[in-house]
Write an enzyme that holds these catalytic residues in place. Structure first.
Site, PDB file in Angstrom:
ATOM      1  N   LYS A  90      15.579 -33.154 -17.162  1.00  0.00           N
ATOM      2  CA  LYS A  90      14.217 -33.274 -17.706  1.00  0.00           C
ATOM      3  C   LYS A  90      13.230 -32.421 -16.916  1.00  0.00           C
ATOM      4  O   LYS A  90      12.329 -31.799 -17.482  1.00  0.00           O
ATOM      5  CB  LYS A  90      13.786 -34.746 -17.698  1.00  0.00           C
ATOM      6  N   GLY A 111      20.946 -50.321 -23.390  1.00  0.00           N
ATOM      7  CA  GLY A 111      21.000 -49.013 -24.074  1.00  0.00           C
ATOM      8  C   GLY A 111      20.159 -47.940 -23.404  1.00  0.00           C
ATOM      9  O   GLY A 111      19.877 -46.907 -24.011  1.00  0.00           O
ATOM     10  N   VAL A 156      12.547 -35.612 -23.053  1.00  0.00           N
ATOM     11  CA  VAL A 156      11.871 -35.858 -21.768  1.00  0.00           C
ATOM     12  C   VAL A 156      10.972 -37.091 -21.868  1.00  0.00           C
ATOM     13  O   VAL A 156      10.110 -37.163 -22.741  1.00  0.00           O
ATOM     14  CB  VAL A 156      11.019 -34.637 -21.339  1.00  0.00           C
ATOM     15  N   LYS A 167      18.699 -33.812 -23.535  1.00  0.00           N
ATOM     16  CA  LYS A 167      18.123 -33.034 -22.422  1.00  0.00           C
ATOM     17  C   LYS A 167      19.159 -32.206 -21.696  1.00  0.00           C
ATOM     18  O   LYS A 167      18.861 -31.117 -21.209  1.00  0.00           O
ATOM     19  CB  LYS A 167      17.368 -33.930 -21.433  1.00  0.00           C
TER      20      LYS A 167
HETATM   21  P1  NDP Z   1      24.868 -43.507 -27.836  1.00  0.00           P
HETATM   22  O1  NDP Z   1      26.076 -43.369 -26.989  1.00  0.00           O
HETATM   23  O2  NDP Z   1      24.268 -44.846 -28.018  1.00  0.00           O
HETATM   24  O3  NDP Z   1      25.159 -42.894 -29.294  1.00  0.00           O
HETATM   25  C1  NDP Z   1      25.873 -41.710 -29.501  1.00  0.00           C
HETATM   26  C2  NDP Z   1      26.255 -41.623 -30.957  1.00  0.00           C
HETATM   27  O4  NDP Z   1      26.895 -40.394 -31.193  1.00  0.00           O
HETATM   28  C3  NDP Z   1      27.210 -42.714 -31.390  1.00  0.00           C
HETATM   29  O5  NDP Z   1      26.865 -43.170 -32.675  1.00  0.00           O
HETATM   30  C4  NDP Z   1      28.575 -42.012 -31.428  1.00  0.00           C
HETATM   31  O6  NDP Z   1      29.434 -42.542 -32.397  1.00  0.00           O
HETATM   32  C5  NDP Z   1      28.140 -40.623 -31.833  1.00  0.00           C
HETATM   33  N1  NDP Z   1      29.059 -39.585 -31.364  1.00  0.00           N
HETATM   34  C6  NDP Z   1      29.403 -39.274 -30.120  1.00  0.00           C
HETATM   35  N2  NDP Z   1      30.253 -38.224 -30.102  1.00  0.00           N
HETATM   36  C7  NDP Z   1      30.444 -37.869 -31.385  1.00  0.00           C
HETATM   37  C8  NDP Z   1      31.215 -36.868 -32.034  1.00  0.00           C
HETATM   38  N3  NDP Z   1      31.967 -36.026 -31.339  1.00  0.00           N
HETATM   39  N4  NDP Z   1      31.174 -36.787 -33.375  1.00  0.00           N
HETATM   40  C9  NDP Z   1      30.423 -37.652 -34.093  1.00  0.00           C
HETATM   41  N5  NDP Z   1      29.660 -38.605 -33.541  1.00  0.00           N
HETATM   42  C10 NDP Z   1      29.670 -38.726 -32.195  1.00  0.00           C
HETATM   43  O7  NDP Z   1      23.809 -42.486 -27.235  1.00  0.00           O
HETATM   44  P2  NDP Z   1      22.227 -42.599 -27.275  1.00  0.00           P
HETATM   45  O8  NDP Z   1      21.759 -42.903 -28.630  1.00  0.00           O
HETATM   46  O9  NDP Z   1      21.782 -43.450 -26.138  1.00  0.00           O
HETATM   47  O10 NDP Z   1      21.808 -41.111 -26.862  1.00  0.00           O
HETATM   48  C11 NDP Z   1      21.855 -40.048 -27.790  1.00  0.00           C
HETATM   49  C12 NDP Z   1      21.119 -38.853 -27.201  1.00  0.00           C
HETATM   50  O11 NDP Z   1      19.771 -39.225 -26.952  1.00  0.00           O
HETATM   51  C13 NDP Z   1      21.662 -38.373 -25.857  1.00  0.00           C
HETATM   52  O12 NDP Z   1      21.490 -36.979 -25.767  1.00  0.00           O
HETATM   53  C14 NDP Z   1      20.760 -39.063 -24.854  1.00  0.00           C
HETATM   54  O13 NDP Z   1      20.689 -38.381 -23.626  1.00  0.00           O
HETATM   55  C15 NDP Z   1      19.449 -39.002 -25.585  1.00  0.00           C
HETATM   56  N6  NDP Z   1      18.444 -39.978 -25.197  1.00  0.00           N
HETATM   57  C16 NDP Z   1      18.788 -41.304 -25.114  1.00  0.00           C
HETATM   58  C17 NDP Z   1      17.834 -42.233 -24.800  1.00  0.00           C
HETATM   59  C18 NDP Z   1      18.141 -43.683 -24.712  1.00  0.00           C
HETATM   60  O14 NDP Z   1      17.248 -44.470 -24.389  1.00  0.00           O
HETATM   61  N7  NDP Z   1      19.366 -44.123 -24.986  1.00  0.00           N
HETATM   62  C19 NDP Z   1      16.435 -41.837 -24.555  1.00  0.00           C
HETATM   63  C20 NDP Z   1      16.179 -40.410 -24.690  1.00  0.00           C
HETATM   64  C21 NDP Z   1      17.169 -39.528 -24.998  1.00  0.00           C
HETATM   65  P3  NDP Z   1      29.952 -44.083 -32.340  1.00  0.00           P
HETATM   66  O15 NDP Z   1      28.743 -44.931 -32.578  1.00  0.00           O
HETATM   67  O16 NDP Z   1      30.907 -44.178 -33.445  1.00  0.00           O
HETATM   68  O17 NDP Z   1      30.525 -44.255 -30.978  1.00  0.00           O
HETATM   69  N1  HSE Z   2      19.187 -42.440 -19.590  1.00  0.00           N
HETATM   70  C1  HSE Z   2      17.876 -41.983 -19.776  1.00  0.00           C
HETATM   71  C2  HSE Z   2      16.923 -42.731 -18.892  1.00  0.00           C
HETATM   72  C3  HSE Z   2      17.478 -42.138 -21.215  1.00  0.00           C
HETATM   73  O1  HSE Z   2      17.324 -43.790 -18.379  1.00  0.00           O
HETATM   74  O2  HSE Z   2      15.812 -42.287 -18.658  1.00  0.00           O
HETATM   75  C4  HSE Z   2      16.122 -41.552 -21.536  1.00  0.00           C
HETATM   76  O3  HSE Z   2      16.133 -40.175 -21.427  1.00  0.00           O
END
Ligand code: NDP
Ligand code: HSE
Length: 438
Positions: free
Chosen positions: A207, A189, A134, A107
């Site tokens: 969002k 998470g 969102v 987002k």
């Molecule tokens: P995490 O921090 O759990 O995961 C991020 C991943 O990206 C990790 O696997 C990390 O690697 C990898 N990473 C980060 N930087 C790099 C890079 N420069 N090159 C290669 N790999 C990289 O994040 P989330 O899964 O929680 O979130 C991901 C996206 O989804 C974000 O934009 C977040 O805002 C969005 N989002 C998250 C939600 C949630 O509930 N968590 C809900 C809705 C949206 P490594 O594992 O090796 O550290």
């Molecule tokens: N950090 C965000 C939240 C993840 O707590 O709503 C979902 O976008």
């Protein structure tokens, strides 16, 4: 003859990336029946190649360089689940330049760079899908962009940050303190990599920027969103709000109001009888009011691995279905045709009208309340309720709570500064806006 599965390059193997792999694997057959082809992650990128992952990487090549995925001719869809702006922006723009469709949950990236990204995608004839950006798993983008396309949308408002809602629920229901509730949201998470983005209201503002754009046909303009976080909310306010028949929720509110569009994220008292007041924990709820349909409410998990993966996978299915269609006949990224986006002005917060909850500490002597109410009266502020509490043991000042009727923010700011200047009032007046969401 069955079509070959579509190759997806997955960037990011964290909470959402892992959830996406699990859902694609577990529901592979259902997904292929819907999409018309299988969808498989063939290559993935993460930073740490030695990290133990809680999901199987079978059949997925783990590679180092994200640009190797976006430049790979075999990858048709790039799924960006890294988060943040750098290198995500460059990765997405490179993928688009290479003619690849993109699915993202990012987002921040869409709110800050979406105008540039969608223009690049339009010129190249590719899709950038962002349902997961969102309200987690709730298909709110699809609902507003397609399901409500016949409406003039008046209001989009709701709980759009799961972490804040989780913290406020834990504080109210379990008596947890802010820090431990936040740590627990991080462990599960839900929080962003930098949790300040959640608790300072930035994530909800990202969002809301997206929701307002697709609801009202305006450009993405994150810098115009007024924003307050939840870090100042204390257990006493949660308790006093309950006594008055309200709950405190962090809301994002976008309203097409006379004089311009309101765009604001802040803690808000809402009547406890309103459905949104009973949305607890990680759940999100978005109220959308259209002129034809009236109020509609969308509820579901706002964060977490599989709920968010549900939205990511829905986007993958959508892209697979639409990738062979004429780009001119696809649903526009921001709901309105790009040439029809109009730059309606966004109201200054000074001109926004809401009701208020005020908490202050005043000396308990005759005339003090009269002085305070006189200041409110001078600013045209009508009082709905006043509660004066017992002083804490030995304290000279007593907590006094006011609920006011709706008034322009400018008047309230003026009144608060005059009340704070009274000798009989100790410290700052704490203010939370009140909305009925009617
Ligand atoms: P995490 O921090 O759990 O995961 C991020 C991943 O990206 C990790 O696997 C990390 O690697 C990898 N990473 C980060 N930087 C790099 C890079 N420069 N090159 C290669 N790999 C990289 O994040 P989330 O899964 O929680 O979130 C991901 C996206 O989804 C974000 O934009 C977040 O805002 C969005 N989002 C998250 C939600 C949630 O509930 N968590 C809900 C809705 C949206 P490594 O594992 O090796 O550290
Ligand atoms: N950090 C965000 C939240 C993840 O707590 O709503 C979902 O976008």
């Amino acid at each position: 003859m069955a079509l070959k599965p579509v190759n997806v390059g997955l960037l990011g193997l964290g909470t959402v990336g892992g959830g996406t792999i699990n859902v694609l694997r577990r529901n592979a057959e259902e997904i292929a029946r819907r999409a018309g082809r299988g969808i498989r992650v063939s290559k993935a990128v993460a930073r740490d190649h030695h990290k133990l992952r809680s999901f199987s990487m079978e059949g997925i090549a783990l590679i180092e360089d994200p640009f190797a995925i976006v430049n790979d001719p075999e990858i048709e869809i790039v799924c960006e689940l890294i988060g943040g702006i750098d290198p995500a922006r460059e990765i997405v723009l490179t993928a688009i330049r290479n003619g690849k469709h993109v699915v993202t949950a990012n987002k921040a990236l869409i709110a800050l760079h979406g105008n540039e990204i969608f223009e690049a995608a339009r010129r190249k004839g590719v899709i950038v899908a962002f349902e997961a950006a969102v309200a987690g798993g709730i298909p709110i983008i699809k609902a507003v962009r397609e399901g409500l396309a016949g409406n003039r949308i008046q209001t989009v408002a709701g709980i759009i940050n799961g972490t804040c809602n989780y913290i406020l629920s834990e504080m109210r229901e379990q008596g947890s303190d802010f820090r431990s509730a936040l740590s627990s949201a991080q462990r599960l998470g839900y929080a962003e990599a930098d949790a300040a983005i959640d608790v300072e209201g930035v994530d909800a503002a990202h969002k809301l920027t997206i929701l307002a754009s697709i609801a009202f046909g305006i450009p993405l303009q994150f810098d115009k969103v007024y924003r307050e976080g939840i870090t100042q909310i204390s257990p006493v306010d949660i308790h006093y709000a309950e006594e008055l028949g309200y709950r405190i929720k962090s809301l994002g509110i976008a309203r097409n109001a006379p004089g311009g569009i309101e765009l604001r994220v802040h803690p808000t008292l809402i009547p406890e009888r309103h459905l949104i007041a009973s949305v607890e924990g990680i759940m999100n709820a978005v109220l959308v009011i259209g002129d034809a349909i009236g109020p509609t409410l969308y509820y579901g998990a706002g964060a977490g691995a599989e709920p968010t993966a549900s939205a990511v996978v829905a986007d993958l299915v959508d892209v697979v279905r639409a990738m062979t269609a004429d780009p001119e006949n696809r649903v526009p990224h921001l709901a309105f045709q790009p040439h029809a986006i109009s730059d309606i002005s966004v109201k200054s917060m000074d001109d926004v009208e809401t009701a208020y909850y005020l908490r202050l500490y005043a000396v308990d002597r005759p005339g003090v309340l009269a002085n305070i109410t006189a200041i409110l009266g001078q600013q045209d502020i009508s009082i709905e309720a006043i509660i004066q509490k017992e002083p804490d043991h030995g304290a000279r000042h007593v907590p006094v709570i006011f609920l006011t009727q709706r008034i322009r923010e400018r008047n309230m700011v003026e009144a608060i500064s005059k009340i704070e200047a009274l000798d009989a009032v100790d410290g700052k007046v704490f203010r939370i806006r009140v909305e009925t969401l009617a």
